[in-house]
Design a protein around this motif. Structure first.
Motif, PDB file in Angstrom:
ATOM      1  N   ALA A  25     -26.776   3.635  12.773  1.00 47.10           N
ATOM      2  CA  ALA A  25     -26.970   2.774  11.607  1.00 47.10           C
ATOM      3  C   ALA A  25     -28.171   3.219  10.778  1.00 47.10           C
ATOM      4  O   ALA A  25     -28.217   2.985   9.565  1.00 47.10           O
ATOM      5  CB  ALA A  25     -27.146   1.323  12.055  1.00 47.10           C
ATOM      6  N   SER A  26     -29.150   3.861  11.412  1.00 45.59           N
ATOM      7  CA  SER A  26     -30.339   4.310  10.686  1.00 45.59           C
ATOM      8  C   SER A  26     -30.068   5.567   9.853  1.00 45.59           C
ATOM      9  O   SER A  26     -30.850   5.901   8.969  1.00 45.59           O
ATOM     10  CB  SER A  26     -31.485   4.590  11.667  1.00 45.59           C
ATOM     11  OG  SER A  26     -31.190   5.700  12.491  1.00 45.59           O
ATOM     12  N   SER A  28     -27.269   5.966   7.967  1.00 42.68           N
ATOM     13  CA  SER A  28     -26.737   5.441   6.706  1.00 42.68           C
ATOM     14  C   SER A  28     -26.197   4.040   6.933  1.00 42.68           C
ATOM     15  O   SER A  28     -25.629   3.749   7.994  1.00 42.68           O
ATOM     16  CB  SER A  28     -25.618   6.346   6.172  1.00 42.68           C
ATOM     17  OG  SER A  28     -25.032   5.772   5.016  1.00 42.68           O
ATOM     18  N   ASP A  29     -26.368   3.176   5.920  1.00 41.02           N
ATOM     19  CA  ASP A  29     -25.765   1.851   5.988  1.00 41.02           C
ATOM     20  C   ASP A  29     -24.428   1.817   5.267  1.00 41.02           C
ATOM     21  O   ASP A  29     -23.744   0.800   5.255  1.00 41.02           O
ATOM     22  CB  ASP A  29     -26.700   0.808   5.373  1.00 41.02           C
ATOM     23  CG  ASP A  29     -26.907   1.037   3.872  1.00 41.02           C
ATOM     24  OD1 ASP A  29     -27.022   2.214   3.473  1.00 41.02           O
ATOM     25  OD2 ASP A  29     -26.956   0.046   3.114  1.00 41.02           O
ATOM     26  N   ARG A  31     -20.701   2.112   4.748  1.00 41.07           N
ATOM     27  CA  ARG A  31     -19.589   1.989   5.686  1.00 41.07           C
ATOM     28  C   ARG A  31     -18.703   3.237   5.682  1.00 41.07           C
ATOM     29  O   ARG A  31     -18.131   3.612   6.707  1.00 41.07           O
ATOM     30  CB  ARG A  31     -18.738   0.761   5.346  1.00 41.07           C
ATOM     31  CG  ARG A  31     -19.461  -0.576   5.501  1.00 41.07           C
ATOM     32  CD  ARG A  31     -20.055  -0.720   6.878  1.00 41.07           C
ATOM     33  NE  ARG A  31     -20.449  -2.089   7.187  1.00 41.07           N
ATOM     34  CZ  ARG A  31     -21.199  -2.425   8.212  1.00 41.07           C
ATOM     35  NH1 ARG A  31     -21.674  -1.491   9.019  1.00 41.07           N
ATOM     36  NH2 ARG A  31     -21.511  -3.682   8.444  1.00 41.07           N
ATOM     37  N   GLN A  34     -20.488   5.829   7.829  1.00 40.68           N
ATOM     38  CA  GLN A  34     -20.448   5.435   9.235  1.00 40.68           C
ATOM     39  C   GLN A  34     -19.076   5.744   9.838  1.00 40.68           C
ATOM     40  O   GLN A  34     -18.973   6.207  10.981  1.00 40.68           O
ATOM     41  CB  GLN A  34     -20.771   3.949   9.368  1.00 40.68           C
ATOM     42  CG  GLN A  34     -22.228   3.616   9.083  1.00 40.68           C
ATOM     43  CD  GLN A  34     -22.504   2.118   9.106  1.00 40.68           C
ATOM     44  OE1 GLN A  34     -21.578   1.295   9.122  1.00 40.68           O
ATOM     45  NE2 GLN A  34     -23.773   1.747   9.096  1.00 40.68           N
ATOM     46  N   LEU A  66     -21.362  -2.319  14.679  1.00 37.06           N
ATOM     47  CA  LEU A  66     -22.098  -2.131  13.428  1.00 37.06           C
ATOM     48  C   LEU A  66     -21.687  -3.139  12.359  1.00 37.06           C
ATOM     49  O   LEU A  66     -22.254  -3.140  11.270  1.00 37.06           O
ATOM     50  CB  LEU A  66     -21.887  -0.711  12.902  1.00 37.06           C
ATOM     51  CG  LEU A  66     -22.501   0.416  13.739  1.00 37.06           C
ATOM     52  CD1 LEU A  66     -22.094   1.775  13.186  1.00 37.06           C
ATOM     53  CD2 LEU A  66     -24.022   0.301  13.765  1.00 37.06           C
ATOM     54  N   SER A 193     -24.728   2.407  -1.817  1.00 32.05           N
ATOM     55  CA  SER A 193     -24.038   2.237  -0.544  1.00 32.05           C
ATOM     56  C   SER A 193     -22.863   1.283  -0.727  1.00 32.05           C
ATOM     57  O   SER A 193     -22.951   0.298  -1.479  1.00 32.05           O
ATOM     58  CB  SER A 193     -24.997   1.686   0.513  1.00 32.05           C
ATOM     59  OG  SER A 193     -25.959   2.647   0.871  1.00 32.05           O
ATOM     60  N   HIS A 195     -20.097  -1.360   0.919  1.00 30.90           N
ATOM     61  CA  HIS A 195     -19.832  -2.267   2.033  1.00 30.90           C
ATOM     62  C   HIS A 195     -18.548  -3.021   1.750  1.00 30.90           C
ATOM     63  O   HIS A 195     -18.055  -3.038   0.618  1.00 30.90           O
ATOM     64  CB  HIS A 195     -20.991  -3.250   2.227  1.00 30.90           C
ATOM     65  CG  HIS A 195     -22.285  -2.601   2.570  1.00 30.90           C
ATOM     66  ND1 HIS A 195     -23.201  -2.240   1.610  1.00 30.90           N
ATOM     67  CD2 HIS A 195     -22.812  -2.216   3.758  1.00 30.90           C
ATOM     68  CE1 HIS A 195     -24.241  -1.662   2.190  1.00 30.90           C
ATOM     69  NE2 HIS A 195     -24.037  -1.634   3.488  1.00 30.90           N
ATOM     70  N   ARG A 202     -26.862  -6.137   1.931  1.00 30.39           N
ATOM     71  CA  ARG A 202     -27.887  -5.593   2.810  1.00 30.39           C
ATOM     72  C   ARG A 202     -29.009  -4.982   1.990  1.00 30.39           C
ATOM     73  O   ARG A 202     -28.809  -4.561   0.854  1.00 30.39           O
ATOM     74  CB  ARG A 202     -27.290  -4.520   3.737  1.00 30.39           C
ATOM     75  CG  ARG A 202     -26.235  -5.093   4.675  1.00 30.39           C
ATOM     76  CD  ARG A 202     -25.516  -3.973   5.427  1.00 30.39           C
ATOM     77  NE  ARG A 202     -24.564  -4.522   6.378  1.00 30.39           N
ATOM     78  CZ  ARG A 202     -24.830  -4.764   7.646  1.00 30.39           C
ATOM     79  NH1 ARG A 202     -26.036  -4.494   8.126  1.00 30.39           N
ATOM     80  NH2 ARG A 202     -23.925  -5.265   8.454  1.00 30.39           N
ATOM     81  N   LYS A 205     -30.523   0.860   4.511  1.00 31.03           N
ATOM     82  CA  LYS A 205     -30.084   1.210   5.864  1.00 31.03           C
ATOM     83  C   LYS A 205     -31.017   0.587   6.903  1.00 31.03           C
ATOM     84  O   LYS A 205     -32.177   0.264   6.635  1.00 31.03           O
ATOM     85  CB  LYS A 205     -30.025   2.726   6.037  1.00 31.03           C
ATOM     86  CG  LYS A 205     -31.347   3.453   5.898  1.00 31.03           C
ATOM     87  CD  LYS A 205     -31.120   4.951   5.985  1.00 31.03           C
ATOM     88  CE  LYS A 205     -32.438   5.715   5.848  1.00 31.03           C
ATOM     89  NZ  LYS A 205     -32.245   7.166   5.896  1.00 31.03           N
ATOM     90  N   GLU A 206     -30.488   0.463   8.105  1.00 33.06           N
ATOM     91  CA  GLU A 206     -31.214  -0.170   9.200  1.00 33.06           C
ATOM     92  C   GLU A 206     -32.404   0.688   9.633  1.00 33.06           C
ATOM     93  O   GLU A 206     -32.316   1.919   9.659  1.00 33.06           O
ATOM     94  CB  GLU A 206     -30.256  -0.367  10.386  1.00 33.06           C
ATOM     95  CG  GLU A 206     -30.799  -1.231  11.493  1.00 33.06           C
ATOM     96  CD  GLU A 206     -29.759  -1.520  12.561  1.00 33.06           C
ATOM     97  OE1 GLU A 206     -30.095  -1.415  13.757  1.00 33.06           O
ATOM     98  OE2 GLU A 206     -28.607  -1.844  12.179  1.00 33.06           O
TER      99      GLU A 206
END
Length: 297
Positions: A25-26, A28-29, A31, A34, A66, A193, A195, A202, A205-206
């Motif tokens: 997750a760190s 990239s946030d 989707r 991911q 995630l 990003s 989602h 959000r 990214k995390e």
């Protein structure tokens, strides 16, 4: 499949799976990215090691962790699993296909390896277009090209090499795709990003919550898994394992009611014997990887 799930379940129970999810997750946030990294690249690695339903079970669980809808995550992982499936479970489809057709497995691997990479290179882009639509999917085409292109090139060379074919094309291609995609995402990211529409917004990214050593320890079981699978898949080692298995660990079990009951066109009775090859089987490599992973985790 069972031994691969041993590693996954132990990773969950020991809390190492949370470290893995945070490390992903760190990166990239987004989707779409991911899904590329987990469903396509990492899913191909699990397909190459264990095959069957294992890659979808494990990668869908990662995506659900995630924040993906679980059923949606499973569907995405099934789509992503089209590229590596020909060499799943350390080449079982190629090996069995060659046995059934009477074709040398290397020759069959080479022919598949000259056609499938042409499709593999487009699977990541197809995946994100299905997820986000044509416009949003094309926003991440550079990452799709790196993910699919590196996979296809490695798949081509591994499938055509007498040393690695037909057992290791998936493992080599997936590792190439993982490394190339992660490195590329360190330097490139889409402007916005993406989602799912029903997700809460959000704030980037995390944050990475673990040290490099903790991340390495969490991923170590899968690194160990890749080493054991490669050891079982390299041609000279595999031949030696088969010879030892034939001498000490191969139990041949005739299937009652079917063995030598079918007559072919030449009038020859066809054997129906199950070979329980305890040492050279792919599952044994994963079982040994699990034993070593216990020490790490």
């Amino acid at each position: 499949v069972i031994t691969a799930l041993f590693i996954y379940n132990m990773s969950v129970k020991t809390g190492q799976f949370e470290v893995i999810k945070n490390s992903l997750a760190s990166i990239s946030d987004d989707r779409r990215l991911q899904a590329l990294l987990i469903a396509f690249s990492f899913g191909a690695f699990i397909e190459g090691a264990a095959g069957f339903g294992t890659p979808v079970a494990i990668t869908a669980a990662m995506l659900a962790g995630l924040g993906f809808n679980p059923l949606y995550a499973a569907c995405i992982c099934l789509l992503a699993n089209t590229a590596p499936v020909a060499w799943g479970a350390i080449g079982i489809p190629i090996v069995v296909g060659g046995q059934v057709a009477g074709i040398p497995d290397l020759a069959l691997s080479q022919m598949v390896g000259r056609t499938l990479p042409l499709i593999s290179v487009f699977i990541p882009l197809y995946l994100v277009v299905v997820m986000a639509g044509w416009k949003k999917g094309m926003e991440v085409w550079p990452a799709c090209f790196v993910s699919g292109g590196s996979f296809a090139v490695a798949q081509y060379f591994a499938a055509n090499s007498p040393v690695t074919a037909p057992l290791l094309p998936d493992i080599i291609a997936s590792l190439a795709s993982i490394v190339c995609t992660v490195v590329f995402l360190k330097f490139w990211h889409p402007k916005e990003s993406w989602h799912f529409p029903d997700e809460p917004k959000r704030q980037g990214k995390e944050a990475l919550r673990y040290t490099g050593g903790q991340i390495f320890r969490a991923w170590a079981p899968f690194i160990i898994l890749s080493l054991f699978v490669c050891a079982w898949g390299i041609k000279p080692a595999n031949q030696a394992l088969n010879q030892i298995t034939e001498l000490f660990f191969n139990f041949k079990i005739p299937v009652a009611g079917l063995d030598k009951m079918v007559i072919d066109q030449a009038g020859k009775a066809k054997p129906a014997v199950y070979n329980l090859n305890l040492l050279s089987a792919a599952g044994t490599a994963i079982l040994f990887a699990w034993f070593f992973s216990i020490v790490v985790m």
